[in-house]
Design a protein around this motif. Sequence first.
Motif, short mmCIF file in Angstrom:
data_model
loop_
_atom_site.label_atom_id
_atom_site.label_comp_id
_atom_site.label_asym_id
_atom_site.label_seq_id
_atom_site.Cartn_x
_atom_site.Cartn_y
_atom_site.Cartn_z
N ARG A 32 11.27 -46.46 81.94
CA ARG A 32 12.25 -45.64 81.43
C ARG A 32 11.42 -44.41 80.73
NH1 ARG A 32 17.11 -47.84 79.10
NH2 ARG A 32 17.89 -47.67 81.54
N LEU A 33 11.54 -43.02 81.04
CA LEU A 33 11.00 -41.97 80.18
C LEU A 33 12.07 -41.32 79.21
CD1 LEU A 33 8.88 -39.60 79.63
CD2 LEU A 33 9.65 -38.58 81.51
N ILE A 34 11.58 -41.27 78.06
CA ILE A 34 12.41 -40.68 76.97
C ILE A 34 11.62 -39.83 76.12
CG2 ILE A 34 13.64 -41.22 74.81
CD1 ILE A 34 14.16 -44.43 75.95
N ILE A 35 12.29 -38.61 76.24
CA ILE A 35 11.75 -37.36 75.44
C ILE A 35 12.74 -37.15 74.33
CG2 ILE A 35 10.85 -34.75 75.80
CD1 ILE A 35 10.57 -35.77 78.62
N LEU A 36 12.08 -36.72 72.95
CA LEU A 36 12.79 -36.24 72.18
C LEU A 36 11.98 -34.96 71.61
CD1 LEU A 36 15.11 -36.11 70.08
CD2 LEU A 36 13.91 -37.70 68.47
N MET A 37 12.70 -33.96 71.47
CA MET A 37 12.09 -32.58 71.34
C MET A 37 12.32 -32.45 69.66
SD MET A 37 10.57 -31.68 73.89
CE MET A 37 9.85 -30.43 73.28
N LEU A 38 11.21 -32.49 68.85
CA LEU A 38 11.38 -32.14 67.42
C LEU A 38 11.25 -30.38 67.26
CD1 LEU A 38 8.53 -34.81 66.18
CD2 LEU A 38 11.06 -35.07 66.37
N SER B 242 3.46 -43.99 89.71
CA SER B 242 3.98 -42.66 89.74
C SER B 242 3.28 -41.67 88.82
CB SER B 242 5.38 -42.55 89.76
OG SER B 242 5.71 -43.07 88.75
N TYR B 243 3.60 -40.40 88.84
CA TYR B 243 2.94 -39.43 87.91
C TYR B 243 4.20 -38.52 87.68
CZ TYR B 243 -1.35 -41.36 89.65
OH TYR B 243 -2.35 -42.28 90.00
N ARG B 244 4.23 -37.80 86.41
CA ARG B 244 5.25 -36.86 86.15
C ARG B 244 4.46 -35.99 85.32
NH1 ARG B 244 7.86 -39.15 89.36
NH2 ARG B 244 9.80 -39.94 89.14
N LYS B 245 4.82 -34.62 85.66
CA LYS B 245 4.02 -33.69 84.84
C LYS B 245 5.23 -32.87 84.01
CE LYS B 245 2.69 -29.61 86.52
NZ LYS B 245 2.04 -28.37 87.12
N LEU B 246 5.14 -32.79 82.74
CA LEU B 246 6.02 -32.29 81.72
C LEU B 246 5.30 -30.87 81.49
CD1 LEU B 246 6.87 -35.17 79.33
CD2 LEU B 246 7.71 -34.81 81.70
N THR B 247 6.05 -29.60 81.91
CA THR B 247 5.67 -28.36 81.64
C THR B 247 6.46 -27.90 80.35
OG1 THR B 247 5.00 -28.05 83.62
CG2 THR B 247 5.13 -26.14 82.43
N PHE B 248 5.88 -27.37 79.37
CA PHE B 248 6.53 -26.92 78.24
C PHE B 248 6.41 -25.25 77.97
CE2 PHE B 248 5.12 -31.23 77.28
CZ PHE B 248 6.36 -31.77 76.57
N VAL B 249 7.34 -24.71 77.09
CA VAL B 249 7.23 -23.46 76.89
C VAL B 249 7.11 -23.07 75.67
CG1 VAL B 249 8.58 -21.19 77.37
CG2 VAL B 249 8.35 -22.86 78.92
N GLY B 250 6.06 -22.21 75.07
CA GLY B 250 5.77 -21.73 73.82
C GLY B 250 5.43 -23.08 72.90
N PHE B 251 5.98 -22.73 71.66
CA PHE B 251 5.77 -23.77 70.52
C PHE B 251 6.49 -24.93 71.06
CE2 PHE B 251 4.45 -19.85 68.59
CZ PHE B 251 3.24 -20.34 67.74
N PHE B 252 5.98 -26.01 70.53
CA PHE B 252 6.78 -27.33 71.18
C PHE B 252 6.28 -28.60 70.10
CE2 PHE B 252 3.61 -28.03 74.30
CZ PHE B 252 3.24 -29.21 74.14
N CYS B 253 7.00 -29.59 69.98
CA CYS B 253 6.30 -30.81 69.31
C CYS B 253 7.38 -31.79 70.13
CB CYS B 253 6.33 -30.89 67.88
SG CYS B 253 5.66 -32.32 67.31
N ALA B 254 6.74 -32.96 70.53
CA ALA B 254 7.67 -33.88 71.13
C ALA B 254 7.27 -35.38 70.84
CB ALA B 254 7.87 -33.64 72.87
N ILE B 255 8.26 -36.18 71.01
CA ILE B 255 7.99 -37.76 70.99
C ILE B 255 8.26 -37.98 72.45
CG2 ILE B 255 8.43 -39.97 70.15
CD1 ILE B 255 9.33 -38.86 67.65
N ILE B 256 7.11 -38.68 73.14
CA ILE B 256 7.40 -39.00 74.57
C ILE B 256 7.16 -40.37 74.60
CG2 ILE B 256 6.39 -38.96 77.08
CD1 ILE B 256 5.46 -35.96 75.92
N ALA B 257 7.97 -41.32 74.93
CA ALA B 257 8.15 -42.77 75.26
C ALA B 257 8.07 -43.16 76.72
CB ALA B 257 9.12 -43.23 74.35
N LEU B 258 7.41 -44.12 77.23
CA LEU B 258 7.69 -44.60 78.49
C LEU B 258 7.64 -46.05 78.31
CD1 LEU B 258 4.60 -43.00 80.22
CD2 LEU B 258 6.90 -42.86 80.89
N ILE B 259 8.99 -46.77 78.70
CA ILE B 259 9.21 -47.86 78.30
C ILE B 259 9.51 -48.68 79.41
CG2 ILE B 259 11.18 -49.46 76.87
CD1 ILE B 259 11.63 -46.94 75.14
N GLY B 260 8.74 -49.96 79.79
CA GLY B 260 8.93 -50.71 80.82
C GLY B 260 9.52 -52.00 80.56
#
Length: 138
Positions: free
Chosen positions: A123-129, A49-67
């Motif tokens: 599992r998709l995990i997103i932590l916004m810094l 599968s595919y996922r699109k993550l759409t952000f707004v403005g300034f951002f920094c994120a840690i993105i983890a895909l854990i199978g």
Amino acid sequence: NLRYLRKLIGTTDISKIGDGTLTGIVSALNTDISTFGNRYTRINVEGNSYRKLTFVGFFCAIIALIGQDAYSQGTFIAQGYGIYQINAPRISVATIQNTGNVSCNPVEGEEAVQLTNTTANVRLIILMLEGGLPQITL
């Protein structure tokens, strides 16, 4: 045996966490996790599968895909500065670790990244810094 229990529990002073009781400590830890608020999310993503993550403005994120297997693991840092010209987003993605069957890449002309999972469920995990959580779409 009392010595075994002492060894199992340890000797670190935890009386300052919560109200010092086991119930208070668990409550304090749950509260700490909830303080992430709109900076943390976790969802299950099916295989192939595919996922699109759409952000707004300034951002920094840690993105983890854990199978569940060694081939479905990936951790990325994505950061962006918003769109400063038409079709010219300034987004970059750095790979921390990737086993090959997952990926995270900027989407050309959008303030977004594309996540790809070509194998098992992850599992998709997103932590916004910095910034708020992205919109997640197929």
